[in-house]
Write a protein that holds these residues in place. Structure first.
Motif, PDB file in Angstrom:
ATOM      1  N   CYS A  73      17.875  42.569   8.063  1.00 32.12           N
ATOM      2  CA  CYS A  73      17.267  42.072   9.644  1.00 32.12           C
ATOM      3  C   CYS A  73      15.806  42.025   8.251  1.00 32.12           C
ATOM      4  O   CYS A  73      14.421  41.551   8.567  1.00 32.12           O
ATOM      5  CB  CYS A  73      17.491  42.388  10.783  1.00 32.12           C
ATOM      6  N   CYS A  75      16.183  50.094  10.984  1.00 35.66           N
ATOM      7  CA  CYS A  75      18.144  49.919  10.816  1.00 35.66           C
ATOM      8  C   CYS A  75      18.371  50.647   9.778  1.00 35.66           C
ATOM      9  O   CYS A  75      19.547  51.095   9.034  1.00 35.66           O
ATOM     10  CB  CYS A  75      18.708  48.104  10.430  1.00 35.66           C
ATOM     11  N   CYS A  91      22.029  40.521  10.974  1.00 37.23           N
ATOM     12  CA  CYS A  91      21.882  42.479   9.785  1.00 37.23           C
ATOM     13  C   CYS A  91      22.916  43.230  10.605  1.00 37.23           C
ATOM     14  O   CYS A  91      23.622  43.360  12.068  1.00 37.23           O
ATOM     15  CB  CYS A  91      20.789  42.894  10.588  1.00 37.23           C
ATOM     16  N   CYS A  95      21.697  45.903  13.279  1.00 33.87           N
ATOM     17  CA  CYS A  95      21.107  45.664  14.979  1.00 33.87           C
ATOM     18  C   CYS A  95      21.313  44.062  14.956  1.00 33.87           C
ATOM     19  O   CYS A  95      21.453  44.229  16.803  1.00 33.87           O
ATOM     20  CB  CYS A  95      19.921  45.666  15.040  1.00 33.87           C
TER      21      CYS A  95
HETATM   22 ZN    ZN Z   1      18.654  45.222  11.385  1.00 36.50          ZN
END
Ligand code: ZN
Length: 520
Positions: free
Chosen positions: A463, A468, A503, A506
């Motif tokens: 993302c 992340c 992603c 996430c």
């Molecule tokens: Zn992410």
């Protein structure tokens, strides 16, 4: 298999048994380098240094062809220079060698000690990289837009005080080149950054036969002080990534810190835009891990220190002179042939040791072609040829004329075969992964019998959030190697890199796949 025969490899352990130890053993068996009495520093031996010289020569030619000139700057950098660029200070590893004295005296109990009277006012740092010292020189060289672009390269050694070292891959002192350029505007500096990444990718693929993925790094993997860092990333045979070269767009950050200013055509004063880019002796580690096998080093012919080694079979004094005359004549004929822009390099190994031992020594050193010549070959005007990329017992008898006329084709064929093999390996160990569970399994599985879940490169959505990225790194020791600029052969095409997805950490929407891998 005969009953007394056990599977034998020239290198123990094998890649499958213990990859890290296999690597060290190949370096040793090929006589490339050894550890030195100075902790963390290596002695590069003639076969390894000749390989570096070949890398150097080809890159140097490519740098000059793109308008760069070589220069040399001091080994020592005043501490204050390194303190100038805040982000550089912040991000750069502080593991540096620091010079504090300029004289030795006899110690009270014998030996030598630094003279307390000879303490430097300002400590000097042994260069870990030269942006700051070259920046100081550029500041005085650049006055006007007419002085730009300034395109400089330096071949040098640098020192980063590494504690855990591995020959060629990570050593305290290593050899490299660092390009440093200054430009009148952002577009030209960005163009330069891309051009040099392209030079590195071309060199890796055409000379090292090592396929690479190129693209920008994420913010967390950038060179300290750079606006953008681009890298070429290659897959080693343990499926880890090796960052093989970087090219940095430095914006005006270093120019502001060093005072690189120029008068524009409209008589205003502006800071220059700078870049830097480098590759190091680490390339030798990458070359080794891309092509070598359980019998030792395998060298792409375009960089091999010798293309052919001739092994005369000298049995008995009565035939010795006859064989040696023939060997010398064949060697001379081969040396008159060109391959990849340079004459064929021939080693003649006349040492009086067992033929089998000699053979294996050159197999382990990775000589592309081995040629055996004995009295019967002389009589038949033939040579016995073995290729390093084939089995050790796979030998072909060829007429001398045919061999000399075909050697460039044979070497070219080997060069291509090595590249294709490395590319196929990468294709087999890279895949698109869109599911978090599959992603974790891909990187955590340890079962060697299940290669499909044994990891490699994952082309997955991210993302863009640093949290992340950090979480994946912490959980799996997996990092984003780069944001690929081109499709990856056999794995994902350019459109596939930009498909819509989520992603892998996430689940947030993403339209960019990145390369995730464990890395050196
Ligand atoms: Zn992410």
């Amino acid at each position: 298999m005969a009953k007394n025969e056990t599977p034998r490899t020239a290198i123990t352990p094998t890649r499958a048994d213990d990859y890290a130890e296999w690597y060290q053993q190949v370096v040793r068996a090929a006589d490339l380098a050894e550890n030195s009495p100075v902790r963390g520093c290596m002695v590069i031996k003639p076969w390894g240094y000749a390989l570096w010289e070949n890398i150097q020569r080809e890159l140097d030619r490519m740098f000059k062809a793109t308008g760069h000139k070589n220069a040399y700057f001091p080994l020592f950098i005043p501490k204050s220079f390194l303190e100038k660029e805040a982000e550089h200070v912040e991000g750069f590893a502080k593991e540096c060698a620091v010079v504090t004295h300029h004289r030795l005296i006899a110690g009270p109990e014998g030996g030598l000690i630094p003279d307390p009277e000879a303490k430097l006012e300002e400590p000097l740092i042994v260069r870990p990289t030269s942006e700051t010292i070259i920046g100081a020189a550029f500041a005085s060289w650049v006055q006007s837009y007419r002085d730009l672009p300034l395109l400089i390269n330096q071949w040098a050694n640098v020192v980063r005080w590494e504690l855990r070292t591995r020959l060629f891959l990570r050593t305290a002192e290593f050899l490299w080149q660092e390009g440093h350029t200054a430009h009148a505007n952002e577009a030209e500096a960005r163009e330069e950054t891309a051009r040099m990444l392209d030079v590195y990718a071309t060199f890796a693929e055409q000379f090292m036969a090592m396929p690479v993925i190129r693209g920008p790094k994420t913010a967390s993997e950038r060179f300290p002080g750079a606006v953008d860092t681009y890298a070429i990333e290659a897959m080693m045979q343990d499926r880890k990534a090796l960052q093989a070269g970087t090219s940095h767009f430095l914006g005006q950050n270093f120019a502001k810190a060093s005072g690189i200013k120029f008068h524009t055509q409209s008589e205003t004063q502006e800071f220059a835009w700078t870049t830097s880019w480098g590759v190091s002796t680490r390339l030798i580690g990458g070359l080794l891990m891309t092509h070598s096998d359980d019998d030792g080093l395998v060298l792409p012919p375009r960089l091999a220190p010798a293309h052919v080694v001739i092994l005369p079979v000298l049995r008995g004094e009565d035939t010795r002179a006859k064989v040696m005359d023939y060997v010398d004549a064949v060697a001379a004929e081969l040396r008159s042939v060109n391959f990849g822009g340079r004459p064929i390099e021939v080693e003649v190994d006349k040492r009086d040791i067992r033929g089998g031992d000699k053979q294996w020594e050159w197999i382990k050193k990775g000589a592309p072609l081995r040629v055996e010549i004995g009295p019967r070959d002389v009589d038949g005007n033939v040579v016995m040829v073995a290729r390093r990329d084939r089995g050790s017992k796979d030998k072909t008898s060829m007429s001398r004329i045919e061999f000399v006329s075909k050697i460039a084709d044979i070497l070219g064929d080997m060069q291509t075969a090595l590249y294709d093999k490395a590319l196929a390996f990468r294709k087999d160990h890279a895949k698109r992964i869109d599911d978090k569970g599959a992603f974790d399994a891909y990187f955590t599985a340890k079962n060697q019998d299940k290669p499909e879940i044994h990891g490699g490169f994952a082309l997955s959505h991210w993302c863009g959030n640093a949290a992340c990225e950090a979480s994946i790194k912490e959980r799996l020791k997996v990092t984003i190697r780069c944001i690929p600029e081109h499709g990856i052969a056999g794995v994902v095409d350019a459109d596939g890199l930009k498909d819509h997805g989520a992603c892998v950490q996430c689940g947030a929407p993403s339209d960019q796949r990145v390369v995730f891998a464990k890395a050196y």
